[in-house]
Structure formats: structure tokens, C-alpha cells
Write a protein that holds these residues in place. Structure first.
Motif, short mmCIF file in Angstrom:
data_model
loop_
_atom_site.label_atom_id
_atom_site.label_comp_id
_atom_site.label_asym_id
_atom_site.label_seq_id
_atom_site.Cartn_x
_atom_site.Cartn_y
_atom_site.Cartn_z
N ILE A 145 5.14 0.61 -4.54
CA ILE A 145 4.15 0.00 -3.76
C ILE A 145 4.37 -0.78 -2.67
CG2 ILE A 145 1.86 -1.48 -4.42
CD1 ILE A 145 2.15 1.08 -6.12
N TYR A 197 -4.35 -6.89 -12.41
CA TYR A 197 -3.51 -6.68 -11.12
C TYR A 197 -4.00 -7.51 -9.92
CZ TYR A 197 -2.81 -2.81 -14.36
OH TYR A 197 -2.27 -1.98 -15.28
N TYR A 240 -2.49 3.44 -0.62
CA TYR A 240 -2.38 2.98 -1.94
C TYR A 240 -3.30 1.59 -2.14
CZ TYR A 240 1.60 6.05 -2.97
OH TYR A 240 2.33 7.08 -3.16
N THR A 241 -4.30 1.87 -3.11
CA THR A 241 -4.99 0.70 -3.68
C THR A 241 -4.76 0.31 -5.14
OG1 THR A 241 -6.67 2.44 -4.21
CG2 THR A 241 -6.90 1.43 -2.20
N TYR A 242 -4.82 -0.85 -5.31
CA TYR A 242 -4.44 -1.25 -6.89
C TYR A 242 -5.33 -0.96 -7.87
CZ TYR A 242 -1.47 -5.27 -5.15
OH TYR A 242 -0.53 -6.06 -4.51
N VAL A 273 0.58 6.38 -9.58
CA VAL A 273 -0.37 6.40 -8.67
C VAL A 273 -1.32 7.95 -8.46
CG1 VAL A 273 -0.84 6.37 -6.07
CG2 VAL A 273 1.10 5.10 -6.99
N TYR A 275 -3.14 3.15 -9.70
CA TYR A 275 -3.34 2.83 -8.31
C TYR A 275 -4.13 4.24 -7.85
CZ TYR A 275 0.49 -0.47 -8.75
OH TYR A 275 1.43 -1.61 -8.98
N LYS A 331 0.80 -1.17 -0.04
CA LYS A 331 0.07 -0.01 0.12
C LYS A 331 0.80 1.39 0.01
CE LYS A 331 -3.41 -2.46 2.71
NZ LYS A 331 -3.59 -2.74 4.18
N GLU A 374 -8.16 5.43 -7.70
CA GLU A 374 -7.71 4.14 -8.33
C GLU A 374 -8.74 4.15 -9.77
OE1 GLU A 374 -9.15 4.01 -5.60
OE2 GLU A 374 -10.50 2.00 -5.44
#
Ligand SMILES: [Ca+2]
Ligand SMILES: [Ca+2]
Ligand SMILES: [Ca+2]
Length: 273
Positions: free
Chosen positions: A225, A45, A37-39, A203, A212, A32, A207
């Protein structure tokens, strides 16, 4: 007889170094970045893909073998050699203040602590060598001599094994790899990077299909990440250490204007300490 013994001694010392293997661990679930952070939402992914779990660094004589492991199998749908991973391994050979680079490959968006300034970075990316070299020429020409591509990459299972020639790193065959610092960063590769990014995926604030979320729409947020930190023993406290290390940034609003950014600063891992 004495001469034979001496030769045997010399041989066993170089064999000893040749077998040197460093093992690093990283906690699970910290893929994260600075904790937010998110995928991307596209199913390519797969959860865990960017979650580093362990790495080994092994002296193989005239080569060094890096095996980086993560928490989902590597996939082969669209990339030249694999799909989503980009791995950067920053190497500090001398651990001397301000000896080496403190900036990182453009688009990574982190700085390295001056005490950990690096000499070479191993760049592991799924694009073809001509494509990678073209990007480096365009966007990272100033540090081109210190970006080293592996002689061979082998993606298999939940890992990528990369073999790097010592001669390409400019180090002697009898070098002691336990004395180096290692900055092993997990990013994502894209064939359609920003103008100032060497093939890394960015990023954003939210997202998207191939972006991201949890960062900034500007360019000051790290595009990292997951990474190994501290002693790299995989203990739970390394999660927060990573989040804090990746969180000290400021970003302007315009993604193409990098002048208003304050980048966060990371430290490397020193296994021999
Ligand atoms: Ca991890
Ligand atoms: Ca250095
Ligand atoms: Ca980590």
C-alpha cells in the motif's frame, strides 16, 4: 598512556557506530500502492493507517531499532498484538548485483531489482510468533532462514517500534548500517490469508469490507500500500516514483493461479549514498 588513548579511540569508534541513526521520510497521501488502491470499507481501516510518514533506523549496539511511523494511531480491537499493519523491511547488506534474494515473501507480489538483492527481511506482523512461524513453514519454507522476526515490537501512537538483534540478522556488532539498502513496505495483516500469502491482506479490483480495491482479482498485483522510495526525503516527486515502481505488473484472472503473473520490480533506499 598511549594504550589508554588507543582504548579510548576504539571505544569511541564503537560508540560512534552504536549511536548511528538513519532518518527516512515519505510523502503523505500516497497510501494507494501504484496510485489506484483504495482502503477496505470496514471502519477498522482508519484513513491514514497505511500512509507511511517517516522511519528511523538506529544502531543500539547489539540490536537495531526500527521505528516506522504512519498517519493514524495504531488500534487494538481484534489483532493478537495490534490490528491492521504488516510491515516488511528488506535489507541489502552488500549492494552487489544478484547477491541475495530478488523474490519477496510470498503474497507480497513484488520482485526486488537484482542490483538490490536482499539478504534478510524483518517481518513485523500482529499475529503470535507460533502463528507466523506456521505460516512461514507452510508458504515460505525456502527463505525461512532469511526471514527475521523482531525480538520485540512496541505499537504506540502512530508508530510501531521493532527491536531486532544483530545476531538474528547474522551481522557483526560493529556493522555500519548506513551502508545497507532498505526496502520498507507497508501492507495489511489478516488472519485469513490466501493459500499463497504469508498473512497479508489482498487487493482486489473493487474494495470490500476487508479487501482493498483498485487492483486485480487475480494475484499479479502488489499487495503493498505504501513504501519508501528514492532518497526517502519525503519530497513530492517520490509519490509518482512509487506509483510507477508498483505499476508494472500483469495478472491472470484466477487468484489461486499465480503462474500467469508478471510481478512489478521495486528498488531499495540507500541512505549512505
Ligand atoms: Ca506515505
Ligand atoms: Ca545483497
Ligand atoms: Ca511512499
Amino acid at each position: 598512556m598511549k594504550k589508554v588513548l588507543l582504548i579510548m579511540l576504539v571505544m569511541s569508534i564503537s560508540l560512534l557506530l552504536a549511536g548511528t541513526k538513519i532518518e527516512l521520510s515519505d510523502p503523505k497521501g500516497d497510501d494507494k500502492g501504484p496510485g489506484t488502491y483504495t482502503y477496505p470499507t470496514n471502519p477498522i481501516y482508519v484513513p491514514g493507517s497505511f500512509d507511511l510518514t517517516s522511519a528511523t533506523i538506529e544502531d543500539k549496539g547489539d540490536e537495531i531499532e526500527f521505528v516506522v511511523k504512519f498517519n493514524a494511531p495504531v488500534s487494538f480491537n481484534w489483532g493478537d498484538y495490534w490490528d491492521v499493519h504488516q510491515i516488511q523491511i528488506y535489507l541489502d547488506f552488500d549492494h552487489v548485483m544478484n547477491s541475495g534474494w530478488t523474490e519477496t515473501i510470498p503474497g507480497t507480489q513484488v520482485m526486488v531489482d537484482p542490483e538490490n538483492a536482499w539478504e534478510k527481511v524483518v517481518f513485523i506482523d500482529p499475529h503470535t510468533v507460533p502463528k507466523i512461524n506456521g505460516e512461514i513453514d507452510m508458504k515460505a519454507a525456502h527463505m525461512k532462514n532469511d526471514i527475521v522476526l523482531p525480538a520485540k515490537n512496541k505499537p504506540v501512537g502512530k508508530s510501531i517500534k521493532s527491536t531486532v538483534k544483530k545476531v538474528d540478522l547474522g551481522v557483526a556488532e560493529d556493522v555500519d548500517i548506513t551502508q545497507w539498502g532498505y526496502g520498507i513496505l507497508m501492507l495489511s495483516a489478516t488472519g485469513f490469508p490466501g493459500d499463497w500469502c504469508v498473512l497479508m491482506r489482498r487487493v482486489n479490483e473493487y474494495e470490500g469490507d476487508h479487501r482493498y480495491g483498485g487492483g486485480s482479482d487475480g494475484s499479479g498485483d502488489p499487495n503493498v500500500i505504501d513504501m519508501f522510495v528514492d532518497n526517502a526525503d519525503g519530497s513530492e516527486d517520490e509519490i509518482q516514483i512509487q506509483y510507477d515502481m508498483l505499476d508494472d505488473w500483469e495478472s491472470g484472472m484466477d487468484p489461486e493461479d499465480t503462474s500467469e503473473n508478471k510481478l512489478t520490480t521495486i528498488k531499495l533506499v540507500y541512505p549512505g549514498k
